[in-house]
Design an enzyme around this catalytic site. Structure first.
Site, short mmCIF file in Angstrom:
data_model
loop_
_atom_site.label_atom_id
_atom_site.label_comp_id
_atom_site.label_asym_id
_atom_site.label_seq_id
_atom_site.Cartn_x
_atom_site.Cartn_y
_atom_site.Cartn_z
N ASP A 10 6.44 47.74 5.35
CA ASP A 10 7.08 46.86 4.39
C ASP A 10 6.47 45.47 4.61
O ASP A 10 5.85 45.23 5.64
CB ASP A 10 8.59 46.87 4.71
CG ASP A 10 9.37 45.88 3.91
OD1 ASP A 10 9.27 45.91 2.68
OD2 ASP A 10 10.09 45.06 4.52
N LEU A 11 6.61 44.57 3.64
CA LEU A 11 6.01 43.23 3.80
C LEU A 11 7.03 42.22 4.35
O LEU A 11 6.96 41.81 5.50
CB LEU A 11 5.44 42.76 2.46
CG LEU A 11 4.83 41.36 2.49
CD1 LEU A 11 3.57 41.30 3.33
CD2 LEU A 11 4.50 40.91 1.06
N ASP A 12 7.98 41.85 3.47
CA ASP A 12 8.93 40.80 3.85
C ASP A 12 9.82 41.28 4.99
O ASP A 12 10.55 42.25 4.85
CB ASP A 12 9.82 40.43 2.65
CG ASP A 12 9.03 39.77 1.54
OD1 ASP A 12 8.01 39.13 1.84
OD2 ASP A 12 9.44 39.89 0.37
N THR A 18 9.29 36.10 4.98
CA THR A 18 9.41 35.36 3.72
C THR A 18 10.86 35.36 3.22
O THR A 18 11.15 34.70 2.23
CB THR A 18 8.48 35.95 2.65
OG1 THR A 18 8.46 37.36 2.81
CG2 THR A 18 7.08 35.40 2.75
N LYS A 46 17.63 41.93 0.74
CA LYS A 46 16.39 42.35 1.40
C LYS A 46 15.91 43.69 0.84
O LYS A 46 16.69 44.65 0.81
CB LYS A 46 16.58 42.44 2.91
CG LYS A 46 16.64 41.08 3.56
CD LYS A 46 16.65 41.20 5.07
CE LYS A 46 16.60 39.81 5.71
NZ LYS A 46 16.80 39.88 7.16
N SER A 115 5.80 47.62 -0.52
CA SER A 115 6.72 46.49 -0.70
C SER A 115 7.30 46.46 -2.11
O SER A 115 6.62 46.83 -3.07
CB SER A 115 5.95 45.19 -0.43
OG SER A 115 6.71 44.08 -0.82
N ALA A 116 8.53 45.97 -2.21
CA ALA A 116 9.15 45.78 -3.52
C ALA A 116 8.61 44.52 -4.20
O ALA A 116 8.83 44.30 -5.39
CB ALA A 116 10.67 45.65 -3.35
N LYS A 146 13.74 50.63 -3.84
CA LYS A 146 14.34 51.22 -2.64
C LYS A 146 15.85 51.18 -2.81
O LYS A 146 16.36 50.21 -3.37
CB LYS A 146 13.94 50.40 -1.40
CG LYS A 146 12.43 50.32 -1.17
CD LYS A 146 12.10 49.22 -0.15
CE LYS A 146 10.60 48.99 -0.06
NZ LYS A 146 10.22 47.88 0.83
N GLU A 170 10.31 49.29 8.45
CA GLU A 170 11.18 48.61 7.47
C GLU A 170 12.20 47.70 8.14
O GLU A 170 12.74 48.05 9.19
CB GLU A 170 11.96 49.66 6.67
CG GLU A 170 11.49 49.90 5.28
CD GLU A 170 11.69 48.75 4.31
OE1 GLU A 170 12.40 47.79 4.64
OE2 GLU A 170 11.13 48.82 3.21
N ASP A 171 12.49 46.56 7.51
CA ASP A 171 13.53 45.67 8.05
C ASP A 171 14.84 45.80 7.27
O ASP A 171 15.83 45.20 7.66
CB ASP A 171 13.09 44.20 8.00
CG ASP A 171 13.03 43.67 6.58
OD1 ASP A 171 12.51 44.39 5.70
OD2 ASP A 171 13.54 42.56 6.34
P1 B16 Z 1 9.27 39.42 -5.51
P2 B16 Z 1 9.88 43.85 0.72
C1 B16 Z 1 11.16 42.44 -1.14
O1 B16 Z 1 10.05 42.64 -0.33
C2 B16 Z 1 12.07 41.37 -0.56
O2 B16 Z 1 12.65 41.84 0.65
C3 B16 Z 1 13.17 41.04 -1.53
O3 B16 Z 1 14.00 40.02 -1.01
C4 B16 Z 1 12.52 40.58 -2.85
O4 B16 Z 1 13.53 40.30 -3.83
C5 B16 Z 1 11.60 41.69 -3.36
O5 B16 Z 1 10.62 41.96 -2.39
C6 B16 Z 1 10.91 41.30 -4.64
O6 B16 Z 1 10.03 40.22 -4.38
O7 B16 Z 1 10.24 38.52 -6.20
O8 B16 Z 1 8.22 38.67 -4.72
O9 B16 Z 1 8.64 40.42 -6.45
O10 B16 Z 1 10.88 43.60 1.80
O11 B16 Z 1 10.08 45.14 -0.05
O12 B16 Z 1 8.46 43.66 1.20
MG MG Z 2 11.57 43.89 3.84
#
Ligand code: B16
Ligand code: MG
Length: 219
Positions: A10-12, A18, A46, A115-116, A146, A170-171
């Site tokens: 996962d990224l964030d 972030t 998240k 990542s989302a 997710k 994953e966090d």
């Molecule tokens: P964006 P992950 C997710 O990333 C974040 O945890 C979540 O807080 C955020 O709303 C989502 O990405 C969408 O991000 O607005 O940059 O498209 O944890 O799946 O890496």
């Molecule tokens: Mg995350």
């Protein structure tokens, strides 16, 4: 043959923190309609897509908006988020993750990002680690968020690795759920209390190696 041939990150919250910038941008947006977003509520965002996050915040605030208004609000939040992450560099990588990725590559284990976030590719470029991933699946490529396993299943399929030889890091509880729903091993990065469904929970990547992964998930 290596028991685990693909690790998807996962990224964030796993590669980079972030979440604090997402929180600032959402909190400022919510202030605009007179709502005070808390850190506890931010935890629930998240791993949740941008538009689903906005829907949640609006429901907490008891506010209804049209589809058009929501698009504008989501764009406004993203503009502020992009300003906040503009200065992210290699130094913002979470401790130990770079070393772990490099170890995987040296062993011939494939690496993926799942990542989302629709900003994932920009962030990886800024961090200087895009070239460490065999495959990058982000929020622009998926239709189901997710805990649906789509993002991870797509990554594993692109790497031609079966789910039972794939580990997801994953966090977010929803991300752990997604990995398990996809038939993969899940390693939670963070607190045991939030990520109890994972096969293994680690505090972070400092000192973490492929060998400790295999030992701890008992393959
Ligand atoms: P964006 P992950 C997710 O990333 C974040 O945890 C979540 O807080 C955020 O709303 C989502 O990405 C969408 O991000 O607005 O940059 O498209 O944890 O799946 O890496
Ligand atoms: Mg995350």
């Amino acid at each position: 043959m290596l028991p685990i041939s693909l690790c998807i990150f996962d990224l964030d919250g796993v590669i980079v923190d972030t979440a604090k910038y997402h929180f600032l941008a959402w909190r400022n947006l919510a202030k605009g309609f007179g709502y005070d977003l808390t850190e506890e509520q931010n935890e629930k965002l998240k791993g949740v897509s941008r538009i689903d996050s906005l829907d949640l915040i609006l429901s907490w605030a008891g506010i209804e908006k049209s589809g058009e208004e929501k698009k504008l609000l989501a764009a406004k939040k993203n503009d502020e988020y992009l300003l906040l992450i503009k200065n992210i560099t290699h130094r913002d990588l979470l401790p130990g993750v770079h070393e772990f990725l490099r170890q995987l590559i040296s062993l011939g284990v494939k690496t993926g990002l799942g990542s989302a976030s629709k900003n994932a590719k920009v962030i990886l470029e800024q961090l200087g680690v895009s070239n460490l991933f065999d495959v990058i699946v982000d929020g622009n490529m998926t239709t189901k968020g997710k805990p649906n396993p789509e993002v991870f299943i797509m990554g594993a399929a692109m790497c031609l690795v079966p789910p039972n030889r794939t580990v997801v890091f994953e966090d977010a509880a929803k991300g752990v759920e997604a990995a398990k729903a996809g038939g993969m091993y899940a390693v939670g990065v963070g607190n045991e209390s939030d990520l109890g469904e994972a096969d293994l929970v680690i505090e972070g990547f400092e000192g973490f190696t492929y060998q400790s992964l295999i030992k701890k998930i008992a393959i």
